[in-house]
Design an enzyme around this catalytic site. Structure first.
Site, short mmCIF file in Angstrom:
data_model
loop_
_atom_site.label_atom_id
_atom_site.label_comp_id
_atom_site.label_asym_id
_atom_site.label_seq_id
_atom_site.Cartn_x
_atom_site.Cartn_y
_atom_site.Cartn_z
N LYS A 197 -55.86 30.66 -111.67
CA LYS A 197 -57.06 31.11 -110.95
C LYS A 197 -58.18 30.13 -111.34
O LYS A 197 -58.82 30.28 -112.38
CB LYS A 197 -57.41 32.53 -111.39
CG LYS A 197 -58.15 33.35 -110.35
CD LYS A 197 -59.50 32.82 -109.93
CE LYS A 197 -60.59 33.07 -110.92
NZ LYS A 197 -61.86 32.36 -110.56
N GLY A 250 -63.47 29.38 -120.74
CA GLY A 250 -64.72 29.74 -120.08
C GLY A 250 -65.71 30.26 -121.10
O GLY A 250 -65.61 29.94 -122.30
N SER A 251 -66.62 31.08 -120.65
CA SER A 251 -67.68 31.55 -121.53
C SER A 251 -67.16 32.62 -122.50
O SER A 251 -66.18 33.32 -122.23
CB SER A 251 -68.81 32.13 -120.70
OG SER A 251 -68.33 33.21 -119.93
N THR A 252 -67.85 32.72 -123.61
CA THR A 252 -67.49 33.72 -124.62
C THR A 252 -67.62 35.13 -124.03
O THR A 252 -66.80 36.01 -124.28
CB THR A 252 -68.37 33.53 -125.87
OG1 THR A 252 -68.04 32.26 -126.44
CG2 THR A 252 -68.15 34.61 -126.91
N GLU A 253 -68.65 35.29 -123.21
CA GLU A 253 -68.88 36.59 -122.56
C GLU A 253 -67.67 37.02 -121.71
O GLU A 253 -67.16 38.14 -121.82
CB GLU A 253 -70.11 36.39 -121.68
CG GLU A 253 -70.70 37.56 -121.04
CD GLU A 253 -71.75 37.08 -120.00
OE1 GLU A 253 -72.12 35.89 -119.98
OE2 GLU A 253 -72.16 37.94 -119.20
N GLY A 255 -64.69 35.77 -121.95
CA GLY A 255 -63.56 35.89 -122.88
C GLY A 255 -63.40 37.32 -123.38
O GLY A 255 -62.29 37.86 -123.47
N GLU A 272 -60.31 29.67 -125.03
CA GLU A 272 -61.10 28.50 -125.41
C GLU A 272 -62.49 28.75 -124.83
O GLU A 272 -62.67 28.72 -123.62
CB GLU A 272 -60.43 27.24 -124.88
CG GLU A 272 -60.81 26.00 -125.66
CD GLU A 272 -62.03 25.32 -125.08
OE1 GLU A 272 -63.15 25.72 -125.47
OE2 GLU A 272 -61.87 24.42 -124.25
N CYS A 306 -67.98 22.33 -123.33
CA CYS A 306 -67.98 23.26 -124.46
C CYS A 306 -68.09 22.53 -125.80
O CYS A 306 -68.54 23.10 -126.78
CB CYS A 306 -66.72 24.12 -124.42
SG CYS A 306 -65.22 23.16 -124.31
N GLU A 403 -75.82 28.66 -126.21
CA GLU A 403 -75.06 27.63 -125.49
C GLU A 403 -75.72 27.47 -124.12
O GLU A 403 -75.64 28.36 -123.27
CB GLU A 403 -73.59 28.02 -125.32
CG GLU A 403 -72.84 26.86 -124.69
CD GLU A 403 -71.39 27.12 -124.36
OE1 GLU A 403 -71.07 28.20 -123.83
OE2 GLU A 403 -70.56 26.22 -124.61
P1 ADP Z 1 -68.55 29.40 -116.98
O1 ADP Z 1 -69.53 29.95 -117.95
O2 ADP Z 1 -67.92 28.12 -117.34
O3 ADP Z 1 -68.93 29.62 -115.54
P2 ADP Z 1 -67.03 31.71 -116.82
O4 ADP Z 1 -66.55 32.23 -118.09
O5 ADP Z 1 -68.10 32.40 -116.07
O6 ADP Z 1 -67.33 30.24 -117.13
O7 ADP Z 1 -65.83 31.50 -115.80
C1 ADP Z 1 -64.64 30.87 -116.16
C2 ADP Z 1 -63.54 31.44 -115.32
O8 ADP Z 1 -63.46 32.83 -115.57
C3 ADP Z 1 -63.74 31.29 -113.82
O9 ADP Z 1 -62.49 30.99 -113.22
C4 ADP Z 1 -64.22 32.65 -113.42
O10 ADP Z 1 -63.92 32.98 -112.07
C5 ADP Z 1 -63.43 33.53 -114.35
N1 ADP Z 1 -64.00 34.86 -114.55
C6 ADP Z 1 -65.29 35.25 -114.47
N2 ADP Z 1 -65.40 36.56 -114.68
C7 ADP Z 1 -64.16 37.05 -114.92
C8 ADP Z 1 -63.62 38.33 -115.23
N3 ADP Z 1 -64.38 39.41 -115.33
N4 ADP Z 1 -62.30 38.42 -115.43
C9 ADP Z 1 -61.51 37.33 -115.36
N5 ADP Z 1 -61.95 36.11 -115.05
C10 ADP Z 1 -63.26 35.94 -114.83
#
Ligand code: ADP
Length: 501
Positions: A197, A250-253, A255, A272, A306, A403
């Site tokens: 995804k 992606g983001s810690t949030e 994660g 990561e 990151c 960050e």
């Molecule tokens: P960034 O801060 O780099 O935008 P995100 O953590 O927002 O990174 O997004 C990284 C990935 O996680 C993207 O593919 C995004 O669509 C996906 N994503 C965002 N929200 C969710 C969620 N609630 N569950 C699973 N995947 C998500």
């Protein structure tokens, strides 16, 4: 698309953009079941360049079913050597389609041409070739056991290393192809199948890669790509009972959300996540290396990285020279569309991201930071933001703690007696991903390497990535490691086998 950088009519990238993109499930392009689509923008111009399918829960169901069928079916019959060949062939195909992938990656993400070319021609093929060597070397162990009073020789015990199963890979937008590569290569090497995804902001190269994996010989269902939004497709994948493991960057949030979603079937999770990496420069460091090194550490990928070295700690003796040197580079970096070979610094990913970055810069000014250069958005099309340097920052300031995921460097100084204080400050964020130490004194360097709590510490170089070198985060920067031999572990499970006779 910016009129100044039209793709050659009839070019492969142009032809790809013009397609009606679907989801890649079970080796075929299919339409999203709910029929929804979303627009894809070129961050260098702000213009729409394509639409992609907005996959949702039912599409994830279909993709997981295809991945499961492939996992237990044709893919399980591939020998280790045959899986290695598929990985090697993917590398060959990436090289053969380098021009197209480079252009698509730039249009999707905005990165400068030189970066995208290096990634597509070197980073990605090297990574797949590194993992192409692993399938034939994944081995268990023979273990001396004596269960239930048996004597030596009466029981043979050994371990089998088996693929974990169906992997859900969720990737971000900051480096779309490499992020996909770090999940795809070890998953295929170990014999797993995947549902990928990609980030909704950058879905294009993942779709092209799905086709290249099929062309390289991955049977249908081994690599599935469901484009769509995080809250729908991503959430459905993370919670899916048929998925054995989530590999997320992606983001810690987000994660944290993924960990919560994974609880249902206790699927394995590797993460990561974010970073706020320190760059620590001692008085004896070689300035000709430090200055470009510190600029690159922060401004690579416009700071949307990151590992970005966004906290620069400089010894007071050389503080002004380093700050002035880095600021001089920042001021002269050529901002421009990634397809323009003269560009050294691309746009941020979106208007929203640019406003986030601007908010942090305003906070830095309000809280008393000295704005040395940058700090604004040039008036031109696209989501550009100037490389920015703040001096005289303190640990409690918002841009130092957060960050930002943008080109904002925060400089602080330290004196001779402050080794432990610098290390403590370097460790004072919730993150622990990367970091670097710059000095000619190897003893000092090694002391700092020990003191810094992060998954990667480099000396006189920042973010020294290599396919063979484990990479990942301590603290809230993640779980597990990617790259190298360790990068196989999250995709494997161990079965202990004992045979008595
Ligand atoms: P960034 O801060 O780099 O935008 P995100 O953590 O927002 O990174 O997004 C990284 C990935 O996680 C993207 O593919 C995004 O669509 C996906 N994503 C965002 N929200 C969710 C969620 N609630 N569950 C699973 N995947 C998500």
């Amino acid at each position: 698309m910016n009129a100044a950088f039209p793709l050659t009519p009839g070019s492969a990238a142009q032809a790809f953009l013009a397609r009606a993109h679907g989801l890649f499930i079970g080796g075929r392009w299919v339409a999203p079941l709910a029929g929804k689509r979303f627009d894809v923008f070129d961050p260098g111009t702000g213009q729409k360049i394509a639409t992609a399918a907005a996959g949702e829960s039912a599409d994830i169901d279909a993709a997981v079913a295809a991945a499961r069928a492939a996992f237990t079916g044709p893919w399980a019959k591939f020998t280790a050597a045959e899986r290695g060949k598929v990985l090697w062939k993917i590398a060959d195909l990436v090289e053969q389609h380098a021009q197209e992938l480079t252009e698509l990656e730039i249009l999707d993400n905005g990165q400068p041409l030189a970066v995208a070319q290096y990634v597509v021609r070197h980073v990605v093929p090297d990574f797949f070739r590194y993992y192409a060597g692993w399938p034939t070397k994944i081995e268990g162990a023979t273990i001396p056991t004596a269960p239930q009073g048996r004597r030596p020789g009466e029981v043979l015990s050994f371990t089998l290393r088996e693929p974990i199963g169906v992997v859900g890979a969720i990737t971000p937008w900051n480096a779309p192809l490499p992020m996909l590569m770090v999940k795809l290569a070890p998953a295929l090497a170990t014999g797993c199948t995947l549902v990928l995804k990609p980030a909704e902001l950058t879905p294009l190269t993942a779709l092209r890669m799905a086709e290249l994996c099929a062309e390289a010989g991955a049977p249908e269902g081994v690599v599935n790509v469901v484009t769509g939004f995080g809250e729908t497709a991503g959430a459905a994948l993370s919670a899916h009972p048929g998925v054995d493991k989530i590999a997320f960057t992606g983001s810690t949030e987000v994660g944290r959300l993924i960990v919560k979603a994974a609880v249902g079937n206790l699927k394995k999770v590797s993460l990561e996540l974010g970073g706020k990496s320190p760059v620590i420069v001692f008085a004896d460091a070689v300035l000709e290396q430090v200055i470009p090194g510190a600029a690159r550490a922060c401004f690579f990928l416009q700071g949307q990285n990151c590992m970005a070295g966004t906290r620069l700690y400089v010894h007071e003796k050389i503080h002004d020279q380093v700050v002035n040197g880095v600021a001089a580079i920042a001021r002269t970096m050529q901002l421009g569309h990634g397809l323009d070979p003269a560009s050294q610094f691309g746009p941020l990913i979106s208007a929203e991201q640019r406003e986030r970055v601007r908010g942090y810069v305003e906070a830095g000014k309000r809280e008393g930071g000295e704005l040395v250069c940058g700090g604004g958005a040039p008036s031109r099309a696209g989501y550009f933001f100037e490389p920015t340097v703040f001096a005289r920052m303190r640990a409690d300031m918002t841009p130092v703690k957060s960050e930002i995921f943008g080109p904002v460097l925060c400089v602080q100084s330290f004196g001779d007696a402050d080794l432990d204080r610098v290390a403590a400050e370097a460790n004072s964020t919730i993150y622990g991903l990367s970091g670097s130490v710059w000095t000619r004194d190897i003893g000092l360097a090694m002391q700092m390497v020990r003191k810094i709590d992060s998954g990667q510490v480099s000396v006189n170089i920042h973010a020294a990535l290599d396919p063979a070198m484990p990479f990942g985060g301590n603290k809230q920067s993640g779980w597990g490691r990617e790259f190298g031999k360790e990068g196989l572990e999250p995709y494997l499970k161990t079965k202990g086998v004992s045979v008595a006779w």
